[in-house]
Design a protein around this motif. Sequence first.
Motif, PDB file in Angstrom:
ATOM      1  N   MET A 160      44.538  66.250  27.929  1.00  0.00           N
ATOM      2  CA  MET A 160      44.985  67.312  27.014  1.00  0.00           C
ATOM      3  C   MET A 160      43.987  68.450  26.962  1.00  0.00           C
ATOM      4  N   LEU A 161      42.706  68.124  26.927  1.00  0.00           N
ATOM      5  CA  LEU A 161      41.671  69.159  26.850  1.00  0.00           C
ATOM      6  C   LEU A 161      41.556  69.921  28.166  1.00  0.00           C
ATOM      7  N   ARG A 162      41.699  69.224  29.271  1.00  0.00           N
ATOM      8  CA  ARG A 162      41.619  69.898  30.573  1.00  0.00           C
ATOM      9  C   ARG A 162      42.768  70.902  30.741  1.00  0.00           C
ATOM     10  N   ARG A 163      43.939  70.554  30.222  1.00  0.00           N
ATOM     11  CA  ARG A 163      45.074  71.477  30.353  1.00  0.00           C
ATOM     12  C   ARG A 163      44.854  72.760  29.544  1.00  0.00           C
ATOM     13  N   LEU A 164      43.985  72.718  28.551  1.00  0.00           N
ATOM     14  CA  LEU A 164      43.702  73.919  27.777  1.00  0.00           C
ATOM     15  C   LEU A 164      42.995  74.993  28.615  1.00  0.00           C
ATOM     16  N   SER A 165      42.349  74.549  29.683  1.00  0.00           N
ATOM     17  CA  SER A 165      41.602  75.474  30.535  1.00  0.00           C
ATOM     18  C   SER A 165      42.459  76.085  31.631  1.00  0.00           C
ATOM     19  N   TRP A 166      43.675  75.621  31.781  1.00  0.00           N
ATOM     20  CA  TRP A 166      44.543  76.114  32.861  1.00  0.00           C
ATOM     21  C   TRP A 166      45.134  77.469  32.506  1.00  0.00           C
TER      22      TRP A 166
END
Length: 276
Positions: free
Chosen positions: A270-276
């Motif tokens: 979930m947190l990694r997708r925030l950087s996309w």
Amino acid sequence: MHQDVLLGGRYRLGAQLGGGSEAYVNEAWDLLSGKTVAVKIFRSTNSLDNAPFRRELEIHGRLRHRNIVRILDSGDTDSRGDGAGVGQDNRHFVVMELVAGKDLRWILQDKPASPEQTAAWMTDVARALAHVHRRGIVHNDIKPGNILVDFASDPGGPGVAKLADFGIALNGRHGVPNSSSGTPHYLSPEEVCGGTSTTASDIYSLGLVALECLTGTKAFPGPPLESMVARTLGEPRIPGTVRRRWSMVLHAMTDPDPAGRPSASQTVGMLRRLSW
């Protein structure tokens, strides 16, 4: 414990870096490796009352992960082997890598972190939690002061966040310590109500830390008792200044129902997708 004391015939103490109720941390020079390290010296001088030291050594000492501060050695002040006088009190210590940076409590003193910094740091900590949770360990004290950011290993970037202090961690062998079960401002609702800390509790606490990074203020401010009572009355208020995608992640991490929270591995995604 005075500066310039030589521990274990190897570690020459320098300035004190911090401390808590059970231990304090000093910078030290490792005469054998020629490197600077951090030495955590436990306050108890009773050889029978060494539970915090054993817990740190047996739980934290076995962990090897990029986002967990590494323990390098351990000993006690009576085994110095060089005749250096440190008084009559014998204390246990652990030697850790010295992180070239600051903890989040210090970093957030002046201003909030950016969403990009927050996403990077929280992803790092969630990775560390996924590692320990898979091993049946609950950190039990996720808070800004226990998250160090190593800027030296990520020049030009946000820095690498590392999880520290497993002094009240739980696993199959070590249950809830008598002295504490987390820091009041970051306890989950189930812990406030007297329940056992679980992996879901770590995720809730990390959600509160993430919200504090974004806003610069604690989600539940005020005196400890007032803060804990507020936790049982509702979810943390997420300001409108927090982006909607972030808001969705924070709501999931701080769900009042532990079963509704994502696992540490899911939180990483979930947190990694925030950087996309």
